[in-house]
Design an enzyme around this catalytic site. Structure first.
Site, short mmCIF file in Angstrom:
data_model
loop_
_atom_site.label_atom_id
_atom_site.label_comp_id
_atom_site.label_asym_id
_atom_site.label_seq_id
_atom_site.Cartn_x
_atom_site.Cartn_y
_atom_site.Cartn_z
N CYS A 82 1.09 -1.18 0.17
CA CYS A 82 0.11 -0.06 -0.04
C CYS A 82 0.79 1.08 0.19
O CYS A 82 1.43 1.69 -1.08
CB CYS A 82 -1.02 -0.03 1.28
N HIS A 176 -2.92 -5.17 1.25
CA HIS A 176 -2.78 -6.08 2.51
C HIS A 176 -2.36 -7.15 2.61
O HIS A 176 -2.94 -7.66 3.50
CB HIS A 176 -3.10 -4.88 3.38
N GLU A 178 -0.95 -8.77 4.82
CA GLU A 178 -0.14 -9.11 6.55
C GLU A 178 -1.90 -8.58 7.41
O GLU A 178 -1.41 -9.21 8.19
CB GLU A 178 0.22 -8.15 6.82
#
Length: 197
Positions: A82, A176, A178
């Site tokens: 991002c 994202h 994660e």
């Protein structure tokens, strides 16, 4: 380097903890990086999401801008998500005043391209080099890649927009991974760090 690489997460702003967890799950030793001496000790670096203008200002404040540019230019494996994708771009279409990037990927990016915070969404993303089906992409005020140079490999698109790229030892995604518990993209990056070692 041992088979367990030491990978830093740039810990100036953004979702640092989630990246540390994802890297550990992908068999790396993960540690936060806030100072040049910490940067010097890692085999690879993740630049997390957050706010790219803030990351740019804090990197300058913490004396990390030039050391980071130098290490990326000389082959440090790096992965940006991002805002991290924006920080790895050689050019931003609509930079905020005074906004700088680390560079490393020959691409032009558009900030907040997918819309504002309230237009955030999740979508399955099929990425080259990632097996076992699409990854779940979390797009939060996400940028997209407007154009890439000849040496940049496009790994994924969403609705006709480039959202994942790789150039040499640099990897970047608009989304994202994660935040999803799916660590396949982090595992790909850990493999890139091992190969570079």
């Amino acid at each position: 380097m041992s088979s367990t690489p030491v990978i830093g997460v740039l810990a100036l702003q953004g979702d640092v903890r989630e990246h540390l967890i994802a890297l550990a799950a992908a068999d790396a030793v993960a540690r936060p990086v806030r100072r040049p001496e910490e940067l010097a000790e890692v085999d690879g670096l993740v630049i997390p999401g957050g706010e790219s203008t803030t990351i740019s200002k804090l990197a300058a404040l913490f004396g990390l801008m030039e050391p980071l540019r130098e290490r990326i230019a000389t082959g440090l494996p790096v992965y940006g998500t991002c805002a991290g994708l924006i920080m790895l771009a050689d050019k931003i279409l609509d930079p905020r005043s005074g906004q700088e990037t680390f560079g490393g990927i020959d691409m032009i990016v558009r900030r907040n391209a997918f819309g504002r915070q309230n237009e955030s969404f999740e979508a399955g993303v099929t990425a080259a080099g990632i097996e076992d089906g699409p990854v779940e992409g979390v797009f939060i005020r996400a940028p997209w890649v407007e154009s890439v140079g000849a040496d940049v490999e496009v790994l994924a698109e969403h609705e006709g927009h480039v959202v994942a790229v790789r150039q040499g030892r640099a990897l970047a995604t608009s989304f994202h991974p994660e935040l999803t518990g799916d660590h396949r993209i982090h595992a790909l990056f850990v493999d890139m760090v091992r190969a570079a070692g």
